[in-house]
Design a protein around this motif. Structure first.
Motif, mmCIF file in Angstrom:
data_model
loop_
_atom_site.group_PDB
_atom_site.id
_atom_site.type_symbol
_atom_site.label_atom_id
_atom_site.label_comp_id
_atom_site.label_asym_id
_atom_site.label_seq_id
_atom_site.Cartn_x
_atom_site.Cartn_y
_atom_site.Cartn_z
ATOM 1 N N THR A 184 152.295 33.421 79.930
ATOM 2 C CA THR A 184 153.095 32.962 81.059
ATOM 3 C C THR A 184 154.564 33.006 80.672
ATOM 4 O O THR A 184 154.910 32.903 79.498
ATOM 5 C CB THR A 184 152.712 31.531 81.472
ATOM 6 N N THR A 185 155.412 33.182 81.678
ATOM 7 C CA THR A 185 156.851 33.176 81.429
ATOM 8 C C THR A 185 157.445 31.885 81.960
ATOM 9 O O THR A 185 156.823 31.178 82.756
ATOM 10 C CB THR A 185 157.555 34.354 82.115
ATOM 11 N N GLN A 213 151.976 32.096 58.089
ATOM 12 C CA GLN A 213 152.696 32.343 59.337
ATOM 13 C C GLN A 213 152.570 31.120 60.240
ATOM 14 O O GLN A 213 151.466 30.691 60.550
ATOM 15 C CB GLN A 213 152.116 33.574 60.056
ATOM 16 N N ARG A 214 153.702 30.573 60.648
ATOM 17 C CA ARG A 214 153.664 29.367 61.472
ATOM 18 C C ARG A 214 154.752 29.393 62.535
ATOM 19 O O ARG A 214 155.867 29.869 62.287
ATOM 20 C CB ARG A 214 153.855 28.110 60.610
ATOM 21 N N ILE A 215 154.395 28.893 63.715
ATOM 22 C CA ILE A 215 155.396 28.629 64.744
ATOM 23 C C ILE A 215 155.729 27.147 64.696
ATOM 24 O O ILE A 215 154.832 26.302 64.688
ATOM 25 C CB ILE A 215 154.884 29.011 66.145
ATOM 26 N N PHE A 216 157.007 26.844 64.623
ATOM 27 C CA PHE A 216 157.474 25.467 64.669
ATOM 28 C C PHE A 216 158.032 25.215 66.065
ATOM 29 O O PHE A 216 158.749 26.048 66.615
ATOM 30 C CB PHE A 216 158.539 25.228 63.601
ATOM 31 N N GLY A 262 155.112 34.304 72.426
ATOM 32 C CA GLY A 262 155.154 34.110 70.979
ATOM 33 C C GLY A 262 154.044 33.205 70.492
ATOM 34 O O GLY A 262 153.389 33.482 69.476
ATOM 35 N N ASN A 263 153.821 32.107 71.191
ATOM 36 C CA ASN A 263 152.771 31.163 70.816
ATOM 37 C C ASN A 263 151.398 31.810 70.925
ATOM 38 O O ASN A 263 150.535 31.646 70.051
ATOM 39 C CB ASN A 263 152.849 29.931 71.723
ATOM 40 N N THR A 264 151.185 32.566 71.990
ATOM 41 C CA THR A 264 149.897 33.228 72.206
ATOM 42 C C THR A 264 149.611 34.266 71.133
ATOM 43 O O THR A 264 148.507 34.325 70.581
ATOM 44 C CB THR A 264 149.877 33.889 73.597
ATOM 45 N N VAL A 289 159.166 27.719 71.711
ATOM 46 C CA VAL A 289 158.447 26.715 72.491
ATOM 47 C C VAL A 289 156.951 26.907 72.269
ATOM 48 O O VAL A 289 156.435 28.022 72.362
ATOM 49 C CB VAL A 289 158.792 26.821 73.985
ATOM 50 N N THR A 290 156.257 25.827 71.974
ATOM 51 C CA THR A 290 154.818 25.885 71.741
ATOM 52 C C THR A 290 154.097 25.045 72.793
ATOM 53 O O THR A 290 154.718 24.473 73.683
ATOM 54 C CB THR A 290 154.478 25.350 70.340
#
Length: 465
Positions: free
Chosen positions: A111-112, A191-194, A173-175, A166-167
């Motif tokens: 989603t955007t 590999q991590r999203i903060f 990016g999160n997906t 944004v998570t």
């Protein structure tokens, strides 16, 4: 198109560069004919609007322009797989456990944001993913491998990659990060999203503990982290930083690069156009024009010549067939470079004026200041049930003004109450507990000076930090 392999697409990507502009243009023409024919045959929506379009195109200008609002309002007719419906996807998206899972085991769904008041649901088929990945590895990353010592630094740092985005939702990016980890769970260590939503002190602490060697994020987030690095609260040593999602101004690039003493790369793309560009060694953004067509246009969707700033841009994705993006209008303003780039690349290069929201700064009762990332607070607002569009404006140090548009049939007062509570909770979590959140009767509108829609901005005089 069907059955494209990584080896085949990679080989073609290398060969395309060797063949130069003629080879690029030949591929572009062929792929445009193919995607238009496919869309006409398999998408009810495109079949209808292409009714009077000739079978053999003489140029892309023969095709009508489409907008996000039009496509989303005809979603079930837009997609090319009858098994895909908006109702089924909305059920899928409502389950947070599905982040990183493929819809129907064959489509990535994301989603955007509703930065312009119109969020979108976007799908990518597996063939398109092959193309996106190849463009990333063959063109984008290959530039950085020429940096002296980079490969050894990545090995020494065990390749730890961190991204600040944004998570908590099905954002691209999160997906994609969740999808990679689902395939190979051991990647979670490297590999991590903060979350850009978490308070800055927590984000700094988490990054210090992870010690990434590659850092990505929104320019506004990277700018804030650069100030934390200079202040000594953040002490990480990345060898490469990649900025995406917002415009990276030259001054911000210099600030970030100096603070972290490393190369800072830039990227322009979107959830509709993954892998749209890559940055060369001369820090110019080049369009991957063998797989994308970019048309700078004026307010009437007429072509704008090279060297002139456009009012918008039309994007055509030649890779994705489940949800064809053909002459899709985006509000970003671009300038196509008139002269070839000094790097020697045969791909055209552009300057982009994309999302340019402001970092908001609020005082705390303890006498400190907290910085609020624009995409973070915008996401809090956009994810509030009933919000169709909003604009957040800081007009005084202790206030936030909200311009709100509620979805059709929504209760204005109920939506506003929920939005105000969410914004207050978000600001309080960051330490800004005394901010007055006010709603104005004004509708979301373009910025009075730039004429461009900015979802989050400050009317205060900026201060050097």
């Amino acid at each position: 198109m069907c059955g494209l392999t990584y080896a085949g697409v990679s080989w073609d990507a290398h060969r395309c560069i060797r063949e130069g502009r003629a080879g690029i243009e030949r591929r572009q023409r062929q792929r445009l004919q193919e995607i238009v024919a496919y869309a006409r045959a398999h998408s009810t929506y495109y079949g209808r609007i292409y009714r009077n379009v000739p079978e053999l195109l003489s140029g892309i200008g023969e095709l009508p322009v489409v907008t996000k609002a039009e496509l989303m309002s005809h979603f079930d007719d837009w997609v090319t797989d009858p098994a895909v419906t908006k109702a089924r996807i909305e059920v899928f998206l409502a389950d947070s456990g599905n982040v990183g899972r493929d819809f129907l085991d064959r489509y990535v769904v994301c989603t955007t944001s509703g930065a312009t008041g119109i969020p979108a649901i976007l799908l990518h088929d597996h063939t398109a993913l092959v193309v996106y990945n190849v463009l990333g590895y063959v063109r984008s990353l290959s530039v950085f491998w020429h940096s002296r010592g980079l490969a050894w630094a990545l090995v020494r740092g065990r390749g730890r990659l961190a991204a600040v985005f944004v998570t908590g939702g099905h954002f691209l990016g999160n997906t994609m990060m969740a999808r990679r980890i689902r395939k190979i769970p051991s990647r979670r260590r490297m590999q991590r999203i903060f979350s850009a939503l978490e308070p800055l002190a927590e984000l700094v602490s988490d990054l210090n503990a992870f010690a990434p060697v590659v850092l990505g994020g929104y320019p506004s987030a990277l700018e804030t982290l650069a100030h934390e690095q200079r202040a000594g609260r953040l002490h990480i040593h990345p060898v490469l930083i990649n900025a995406a999602g917002e415009t990276l101004a030259p001054a911000k690039r210099q600030l970030i690069g100096t603070a972290f003493d490393c190369r800072v790369g830039n990227y322009y793309g979107s959830s509709e156009a993954v892998g749209l560009t890559y940055e060369c060694t001369a820090q110019r953004l080049h369009i991957n024009s063998d797989w994308y067509i970019v048309e700078p246009v004026d307010a009437g969707n007429r072509p704008v010549p090279a060297g002139h700033l456009s009012d918008g841009v039309l994007i055509t994705n030649l890779a994705n067939r489940i949800q064809p993006i053909i002459r899709y209008h985006m509000g970003d303003r671009v300038t196509m470079d008139a002269d070839p780039c000094i790097c020697g690349s045969p791909f055209p290069s552009i300057d982009v004026v994309g999302r340019t929201d402001d970092i908001l700064t609020f005082p705390t009762p303890q006498g400190h200041e907290v910085q609020i990332l624009p995409l973070a607070i915008a996401t809090v607002a956009e994810e509030t049930p009933g919000v169709a569009g909003c604009q957040l404006i800081q007009r005084t140090p202790l206030s936030l003004t909200v311009r709100l548009r509620v979805k059709d049939g929504g209760d204005q007062e109920m939506v506003w109450a929920e939005l105000r509570n969410r914004l207050a909770a978000f600001l309080s979590a960051h330490g800004a507990t005394t901010i007055a959140i006010e709603k104005t009767d004004e509708a979301p509108a373009p910025h009075p000076l730039s004429g461009k829609f900015r979802q989050v901005y400050s009317e205060l005089t900026p201060r050097h930090q």
